[in-house]
Structures are given as structure tokens and as C-alpha cells.
Motif scaffolding. Structure first.
Motif, PDB file in Angstrom:
ATOM      1  N   UNK A   1       0.669  -1.139  -0.352  1.00  0.00           N
ATOM      2  CA  UNK A   1       0.199  -0.080  -0.050  1.00  0.00           C
ATOM      3  C   UNK A   1       0.429   1.327   0.501  1.00  0.00           C
ATOM      4  N   UNK A   2       2.275   1.157   1.100  1.00  0.00           N
ATOM      5  CA  UNK A   2       2.881   2.252   0.488  1.00  0.00           C
ATOM      6  C   UNK A   2       3.069   3.035  -0.980  1.00  0.00           C
ATOM      7  N   UNK A   3       3.861   2.049  -1.741  1.00  0.00           N
ATOM      8  CA  UNK A   3       3.343   2.614  -3.224  1.00  0.00           C
ATOM      9  C   UNK A   3       1.919   3.307  -3.762  1.00  0.00           C
ATOM     10  N   UNK A   4       1.122   3.167  -2.964  1.00  0.00           N
ATOM     11  CA  UNK A   4       0.231   3.606  -3.839  1.00  0.00           C
ATOM     12  C   UNK A   4       0.314   5.020  -3.906  1.00  0.00           C
ATOM     13  N   UNK A   5       0.642   6.212  -4.765  1.00  0.00           N
ATOM     14  CA  UNK A   5       0.342   7.726  -5.042  1.00  0.00           C
ATOM     15  C   UNK A   5      -0.279   8.298  -3.790  1.00  0.00           C
ATOM     16  N   UNK A   6       0.275   9.269  -2.714  1.00  0.00           N
ATOM     17  CA  UNK A   6      -1.402   9.595  -1.828  1.00  0.00           C
ATOM     18  C   UNK A   6      -1.886  10.553  -2.290  1.00  0.00           C
ATOM     19  N   UNK A   7      -1.622  10.838  -3.982  1.00  0.00           N
ATOM     20  CA  UNK A   7      -2.793  12.201  -4.859  1.00  0.00           C
ATOM     21  C   UNK A   7      -3.787  11.439  -5.270  1.00  0.00           C
ATOM     22  N   UNK A   8      -4.125   9.856  -4.896  1.00  0.00           N
ATOM     23  CA  UNK A   8      -5.291   9.326  -5.339  1.00  0.00           C
ATOM     24  C   UNK A   8      -6.074   9.312  -4.208  1.00  0.00           C
ATOM     25  N   UNK A   9      -5.443   9.006  -2.673  1.00  0.00           N
ATOM     26  CA  UNK A   9      -6.156   9.208  -1.354  1.00  0.00           C
ATOM     27  C   UNK A   9      -6.734  10.790  -0.911  1.00  0.00           C
ATOM     28  N   UNK A  10      -5.635  11.559  -1.425  1.00  0.00           N
ATOM     29  CA  UNK A  10      -6.740  13.204  -0.878  1.00  0.00           C
ATOM     30  C   UNK A  10      -7.019  13.033  -2.795  1.00  0.00           C
TER      31      UNK A  10
ATOM     32  N   UNK B   1      -9.801  10.646  -3.297  1.00  0.00           N
ATOM     33  CA  UNK B   1     -11.095  10.696  -2.428  1.00  0.00           C
ATOM     34  C   UNK B   1     -11.510  11.603  -0.844  1.00  0.00           C
ATOM     35  N   UNK B   2     -10.027  12.358  -0.429  1.00  0.00           N
ATOM     36  CA  UNK B   2     -11.037  12.809   0.632  1.00  0.00           C
ATOM     37  C   UNK B   2     -10.965  13.630   0.461  1.00  0.00           C
ATOM     38  N   UNK B   3     -10.896  14.361  -1.149  1.00  0.00           N
ATOM     39  CA  UNK B   3     -11.867  15.807  -1.358  1.00  0.00           C
ATOM     40  C   UNK B   3     -13.085  15.506  -1.535  1.00  0.00           C
ATOM     41  N   UNK B   4     -13.562  14.209  -2.400  1.00  0.00           N
ATOM     42  CA  UNK B   4     -14.257  14.170  -2.905  1.00  0.00           C
ATOM     43  C   UNK B   4     -15.297  13.520  -1.365  1.00  0.00           C
ATOM     44  N   UNK B   5     -15.154  14.007  -0.328  1.00  0.00           N
ATOM     45  CA  UNK B   5     -15.931  13.800   1.192  1.00  0.00           C
ATOM     46  C   UNK B   5     -15.310  11.787   1.739  1.00  0.00           C
ATOM     47  N   UNK B   6     -14.954  11.191   1.214  1.00  0.00           N
ATOM     48  CA  UNK B   6     -14.881   9.611   1.817  1.00  0.00           C
ATOM     49  C   UNK B   6     -14.353   9.896   2.561  1.00  0.00           C
ATOM     50  N   UNK B   7     -14.694   9.029   3.807  1.00  0.00           N
ATOM     51  CA  UNK B   7     -13.869   8.893   5.179  1.00  0.00           C
ATOM     52  C   UNK B   7     -12.853   7.856   4.997  1.00  0.00           C
ATOM     53  N   UNK B   8     -11.770   7.484   5.911  1.00  0.00           N
ATOM     54  CA  UNK B   8     -10.882   6.448   6.157  1.00  0.00           C
ATOM     55  C   UNK B   8     -11.714   5.302   4.894  1.00  0.00           C
ATOM     56  N   UNK B   9     -12.713   4.625   6.279  1.00  0.00           N
ATOM     57  CA  UNK B   9     -12.868   3.499   6.222  1.00  0.00           C
ATOM     58  C   UNK B   9     -13.133   3.124   4.430  1.00  0.00           C
TER      59      UNK B   9
ATOM     60  N   UNK C   1     -12.606   5.137   1.538  1.00  0.00           N
ATOM     61  CA  UNK C   1     -11.004   5.676   1.376  1.00  0.00           C
ATOM     62  C   UNK C   1     -10.387   4.154   0.732  1.00  0.00           C
ATOM     63  N   UNK C   2      -9.977   3.287   1.895  1.00  0.00           N
ATOM     64  CA  UNK C   2      -9.544   2.259   2.063  1.00  0.00           C
ATOM     65  C   UNK C   2     -10.369   0.956   0.762  1.00  0.00           C
ATOM     66  N   UNK C   3     -11.774   0.744   1.186  1.00  0.00           N
ATOM     67  CA  UNK C   3     -13.003   0.018   0.710  1.00  0.00           C
ATOM     68  C   UNK C   3     -12.454   0.192  -0.797  1.00  0.00           C
ATOM     69  N   UNK C   4     -13.065   1.619  -1.367  1.00  0.00           N
ATOM     70  CA  UNK C   4     -12.831   1.790  -2.806  1.00  0.00           C
ATOM     71  C   UNK C   4     -12.304   2.059  -3.692  1.00  0.00           C
ATOM     72  N   UNK C   5     -10.521   2.875  -2.689  1.00  0.00           N
ATOM     73  CA  UNK C   5     -10.057   3.618  -4.050  1.00  0.00           C
ATOM     74  C   UNK C   5      -8.770   2.629  -3.661  1.00  0.00           C
ATOM     75  N   UNK C   6      -8.066   1.919  -2.345  1.00  0.00           N
ATOM     76  CA  UNK C   6      -7.050   1.367  -1.774  1.00  0.00           C
ATOM     77  C   UNK C   6      -7.306   0.008  -2.106  1.00  0.00           C
ATOM     78  N   UNK C   7      -8.113  -1.201  -2.200  1.00  0.00           N
ATOM     79  CA  UNK C   7      -8.461  -2.158  -1.907  1.00  0.00           C
ATOM     80  C   UNK C   7      -8.202  -2.516  -3.704  1.00  0.00           C
ATOM     81  N   UNK C   8      -8.759  -2.193  -4.272  1.00  0.00           N
ATOM     82  CA  UNK C   8      -9.122  -2.310  -5.228  1.00  0.00           C
ATOM     83  C   UNK C   8      -7.595  -2.390  -6.123  1.00  0.00           C
ATOM     84  N   UNK C   9      -6.444  -1.806  -6.064  1.00  0.00           N
ATOM     85  CA  UNK C   9      -5.190  -1.406  -6.660  1.00  0.00           C
ATOM     86  C   UNK C   9      -4.278  -1.817  -5.812  1.00  0.00           C
ATOM     87  N   UNK C  10      -4.627  -2.691  -4.784  1.00  0.00           N
ATOM     88  CA  UNK C  10      -3.855  -3.934  -4.068  1.00  0.00           C
ATOM     89  C   UNK C  10      -4.070  -5.169  -4.291  1.00  0.00           C
ATOM     90  N   UNK C  11      -5.066  -5.585  -5.389  1.00  0.00           N
ATOM     91  CA  UNK C  11      -4.797  -6.719  -5.814  1.00  0.00           C
ATOM     92  C   UNK C  11      -3.888  -8.044  -5.790  1.00  0.00           C
TER      93      UNK C  11
END
Lengths: 286, 313
Positions: free
Chosen positions: A173-182, A184-192, A194-204
Motif C-alpha cells: 500500500x505504501x506504493x500507492x500515490x498519496x494523490x489518489x487518497x487526497x 478521494x478525501x476531497x470527494x468527501x470519502x472517510x478513511x474506511x 477510501x480504503x474500501x473503494x480506492x485503495x483495496x481495488x488497487x492492491x489486488x
């Protein structure tokens, strides 16, 4: 993020390539030999099992040992299918829980920022040393205190929070760019979310790798001294019982070994292309 | 640290504390996400490791309450229990032999596989990892090293006229240790091996191009000048994996040879703890044994990091 499949060599000669291939082939034969042996033993009819010297091939292959395995095992206190069910239950629960729990914790440790983060990260790296095989006796005491002995809890719960699972997931997960997470946050997603819909699909790839390690580990759980009731025991205990009967049951023992090794091999073959991608991030920095 | 910059200024310390609290509150979502993992981690890893010392100071049989006996367990371990000293000796010899050999094997084989063309890489990786994958299949070695003439090793050695009678591989104290080492090495290509394989595959191609321009000619030079320096983190991870495997070996010996093995030839710290913990129910003593093992592993871990750190950074 695909790993390159091949690269043209700069150093090295054709002759060297052939020498390396032969060397690898020899080591490969050594690694495969016991597995090959169980497979051929399992399809030998009984008269061939007792030839001297033992043959490394089968003259008249038979499925009789597998039939006998079902019969012998079913003549024990509980049907053979019950052991398979127990092992499957343990393997599936451990694998699913490990993937989710490790992913959530890895997200917090690699992408969050909170007091105590450094200490937890360091703890996980040291905890890589303490696998369930080392912890076994001490875990027995904890579980006896909590009343888990002789329940399914005793053979599932200890294997879920795997430091290695969390470690691999965190590195990936450390390899995933922070920009993607930022974003998601701007879109109003909480931590959970962000993790579920943005990060996890990228760490298949990491999820698939964890699936191999978790399944393989849980499938080998014997429950020895954690479980007394025959109807709760997992598959490897049956295998051990049959093998301990010695030469008389050699064919059946081999058949049970073959049955036991199929599921982890299948899982590995399904997930293997993802392993290299994940393990590339497994490095430990001091 | 605040203490460094503003030593003695109380209200700043106080602000720092309140800031931490506020940060913790802001991160409550993250803490919540970590809770499931860390609750199980605390129960099944943290508590067991930490409790091994206090319980090691007691006499505890799981029925009556633990009863404090000070350092008696540790005195008994190191001064009276000869089997434990034998187990420590075996564990250390075992770790010193299989640890480095398996580590070097992991690296060499991972490197050699990486020199092969694409499809062969996948095939060899699968074959070499197969023993770890199939786990309990190591019982098949019982068939190979069986003490009668049906044992594969005996049958072939006798048939070729190398040995006269059947060798008791698994009960003769002269052979047990060797057999256990062979089996342990056979199944030593685990997660550490996969990590090294992946690390090698991930080294950027331009490093090799640059090295070729600078005059690196053969495989050996390429390995030492380019490959090893780029592999530090993976090499450290693999080292940790091999430490765990070599110090906790015990299952193989316990399953293949009788338990306890002849002359305690395959007895390790793990098997000793197993004996007291699950057969005799002397939990205080078993905890003391585990504590010693944890200590030895932490020291080995620290030592390896120092050693590798010096060469890799």
C-alpha cells in the motif's frame, strides 16, 4: 505496475545459461522427489508397494488407495468428509478475515498519520519473528484461560492476525500515490470508504499473495493439543494417524497426502502471477 | 521532541499533550480500522511473548493458581536440566548450519532462476516453492528414510552394494541430525525465497546497462556490483524468515524421528518446550523455556540486522 517479464542479459554466456539450467534441474528434482513419490505411491496397487527394490514408476495404476482412504477414514469415529469440512472452514475463515483485517490495519499504518504509528510499525517488524509455530505453547495458556480449547475458535483465531500479512500489505500500500487518497478525501470519502473503494481495488496482487500465504498456513493447522473432540479435528490429523500405521497403510497414507496437498497447490496456481508483484515490496529497511 | 526544544517549560508540554489528544481524536477512524487486527494480535502474539517471563517465575500446572518461585525455573534449566542443555546445543548447531546454508540457497537459487527465460522462471519458482506449499508432505521423507528395506534410501544403497544392511536412519543417533537437516533444507525455500525472487525481478534494467558501460563483463561481477546492492531490503526480510525457520525447527524432528528421539539427537528448544507444555503440563517451566527461545531469537534478529546493515547500506 506490471513487473517486466524478461530482460536481455548483458553479462553471461550461452554456455553459462545451459550450466545454470542443468543445476536448477537437479535441485528441482530433489525438491520434487518426495512429492512425486507420494503421488506414485498413492496410485500403486498393494503388490507393487512391496516390491524390492521399490520402483520409481507404476506398472498398473489404480484408484483403490483413494477408495480405501474413504473407507478407513469413515470407519473412524466421524466421517472423512467432516475432517475436510473442518479444514475448509478453518482455511476459509482465516483467509477471509486475515485479508480484511490486514488490509484495514495496513491502510491506517501506511496512509494514515496518528500518534503511536511509529511504535506500531516497529512492533510489526519485530513480530515477524513470532509465528504461530513459536507461540504455540504460550498461546495454549492464553486460550485455556479464555476457554477456547476444544472449540473451532482455538484453530481459527490465532492465525488471523498475521504480522507477515500486515507487513506485506503495508509495504504494498505504501506504493500507492498519496494523490489518489487526497482526491478521494476531497470527494468527501472517510478513511474506511477510501480504503474500501480506492485503495483495496488497487492492491489486488497483495490480496492474492496474502490469500496464498493465509490459506496455505491455515490448511496446515493440525490443532494438536488445542482440539480433543474427534469431530472438530482438521484434515492433517487424519493424515498423521494413517501415516503412523506404518508400511501396512503406505498406499492409503500416500493417498491422504495427495488429497491434502491439492487445495494449496490449486490456490497457488490461481494466484501465482500476482505473487512476484507483491513480494517485490517485501523489503525490510533497518 | 518537545522536551528537547523547550525543556522545563510546563505549559508547552501541556499543549503538546493536548495536541496529541486532539490528534488521536481526529484519527479515531484509523484506530477503529486497526482494532480487529490489533485485538487478535494482542491476544495471540503480544500477550504470549510478554507473559512468558512472569509465568516463567512461577510453578503453574493450569489447575491451581500459579505460585511464585523466583528464578528457580531458570536455575533448573541451566544448572540441572541436561536435556535442555542438549536442546540448546542442538538448536544452535542447527541454526548455525541450516540458517546460513538455507539463506545462501534461497539467494543463489533465486538469482539463478532470474537468469532463465520467462516461462522457465515461473516453472522453477513453483517447483522450488512446492515443498513449503504442501507443508505436511514432509512426512513422505519417512518413506525414504524408513529403517527397513522398504525404505527408498536403504533399498537403493543395498541394491547398489554400498551398504550391507538396512540403516536405521530415523532411530540411530548418528544419522538423525543429518536426516533432519536434509529435510529442513528441502523445505527451506519459503516466503524469503519468494521475496528475493521478486526483488531480483524488480531491479531496473538501466542499472545493468549502466554497469555494462562501466565495464562489468560477467555474471559474477554483475551479481556483486549491481544485484546485491539493490537487494538490501529483500535480503533483510529473507534473513528474518530464515532465522524464524531455523530456530523453531522441531516439528520435522518430532514427526520423523520418534519423540523423544534416540539420545535426544533431534531435541531442540522447541521440542523441549513442547514436552513440558503439552505432555507434562509444567507451564511455568515451559514458559521459562519459551522465554529463553524468544530471547535467543531477538538477539539473532538484532545481530543479523547489524551484520547485513553494515554490508548493504
Amino acid at each position: 505496475m506490471r513487473v517486466r517479464k524478461s530482460r536481455k542479459k548483458y553479462g553471461g554466456s550461452r554456455g553459462g545459461d545451459i550450466a545454470i539450467f542443468i543445476l536448477l534441474l537437479l535441485v528441482g528434482l530433489f525438491e520434487l522427489f518426495p512429492i512425486y513419490l507420494s503421488v506414485i505411491q498413492s496410485i500403486k496397487p498393494s503388490q507393487e508397494l512391496f516390491l524390492f527394490p521399490p520402483k520409481m514408476y507404476v506398472i498398473a495404476p489404480t484408484g483403490q488407495n483413494f477408495v480405501d482412504l474413504l473407507n478407513t477414514a469413515s470407519n473412524m469415529w466421524v466421517p472423512f468428509s467432516r475432517y475436510i469440512f473442518n479444514s475448509m472452514l478453518v482455511a476459509v475463515v482465516v483467509t477471509v478475515c486475515q485479508i480484511f483485517f490486514c488490509s484495514f490495519a495496513a491502510y491506517a499504518l501506511s496512509k494514515g498519520k496518528f500518534p503511536g504509528q511509529k511504535a506500531l510499525n516497529k512492533t510489526i517488524e519485530v513480530a515477524l519473528l513470532f509465528t504461530s509455530s513459536v507461540m504455540f505453547i504460550m498461546q495454549y495458556m492464553v486460550m485455556a484461560t479464555l476457554g477456547f480449547i476444544d472449540t473451532y475458535l482455538a484453530i481459527t483465531l490465532p492465525y488471523i492476525a498475521s504480522p507477515m500479512g500486515l507487513f506485506l500489505m503495508r509495504q504494498f500500500m505504501g506504493q500507492i500515490p498519496d494523490a489518489i487518497i487526497e482526491a478521494a478525501k476531497l470527494d468527501g470519502a472517510g478513511h474506511f470508504r477510501t480504503c474500501w473503494q480506492v485503495v483495496m481495488p488497487n492492491v489486488k496482487p497483495a490480496i492474492m499473495t496474502l490469500m496464498i500465504f493465509a490459506f496455505q498456513g491455515a490448511w496446515q493447522v493440525t490443532g494438536y493439543s488445542f482440539i480433543y473432540s474427534e469431530e472438530l479435528k482438521p484434515l492433517p490429523t487424519v493424515m498423521a494417524n494413517i501415516s503412523s500405521a506404518g508400511i501396512a497403510r503406505a498406499g492409503v497414507a500416500a493417498a491422504s497426502a495427495v488429497v491434502t496437498m491439492i487445495p494449496p497447490i490449486v490456490i497457488f496456481l490461481i494466484c501465482q502471477s500476482n505473487v512476484m508483484e507483491t513480494m517485490a515490496q517485501s523489503g525490510l529497511k533497518d | 521532541m518537545a522536551a528537547k526544544a523547550n525543556a522545563g517549560v510546563l505549559h508547552i508540554e501541556d499543549d503538546k499533550f493536548r495536541y496529541t489528544l486532539r490528534e488521536m481524536k481526529r484519527s479515531s477512524g484509523l484506530y477503529l480500522m486497526m482494532t480487529p487486527f490489533f485485538i487478535l494480535f494482542a491476544i495471540f502474539t503480544f500477550v504470549p511473548v510478554v507473559m512468558s517471563l512472569p509465568i516463567g517465575f512461577t510453578n503453574f500446572n493450569m489447575v491451581q493458581a500459579p505460585h511464585f518461585i523466583g528464578l528457580n525455573n531458570f536455575y533448573a534449566l541451566f544448572l540441572e536440566d541436561e536435556v535442555f542443555l542438549k536442546a540448546v546445543q542442538n538448536t544452535l548447531i542447527f541454526a548455525v548450519v541450516t540458517g546460513p546454508i538455507s539463506y545462501i540457497l534461497c539467494f543463489l537459487l533465486a538469482w539463478l532462476i532470474n537468469e532463465m527465460p520467462g516461462a522457465l522462471k515461473t516453472v522453477f519458482t513453483f517447483i522450488f516453492y512446492a515443498p513449503s506449499l504442501t507443508g505436511n508432505i514432509f512426512t513422505t521423507w519417512q518413506l525414504i528414510f524408513s529403517g527397513d528395506t522398504y525404505g527408498i534410501a536403504n533399498a537403493y544403497l543395498m541394491n547398489l552394494g554400498i551398504t550391507k544392511g538396512a540403516i536405521q536412519w530415523l532411530t540411530d543417533a548418528n544419522y538423525i541430525f543429518g536426516v533432519v537437516i536434509v529435510v529442513q533444507l528441502w523445505m527451506s525455500l519459503g516466503a524469503g525465497f519468494l521475496s528475493l525472487r521478486a526483488g531480483l525481478q524488480g531491479i531496473p534494467r538501466d542499472r545493468y546497462e549502466a554497469a555494462a558501460v562501466e565495464g562489468v563483463k560477467n555474471r559474477m561481477q554483475e551479481l556483486l556490483m549491481v544485484t546485491v546492492p539493490a537487494m538490501g531490503p529483500q535480503m533483510l526480510f529473507a534473513a528474518v524468515m530464515q532465522i524464524v525457520a531455523s530456530f523453531t525447527a522441531g516439528d520435522v524432528g518430532r514427526t520423523l524421528t520418534a519423540f523423544p528421539s534416540t539420545d535426544y539427537a533431534a531435541h531442540t528448544i522447541m521440542t523441549h518446550a513442547f514436552d513440558y507444555g503439552t505432555i507434562r503440563y509444567e507451564m511455568g517451566y515451559a514458559s521459562a523455556i519459551c522465554f529463553v527461545l524468544f530471547g535467543v531469537m531477538l538477539i539473532a534478529n538484532w545481530g543479523i540486522k547489524k551484520l547485513l546493515g553494515r554490508y548493504l547500506d
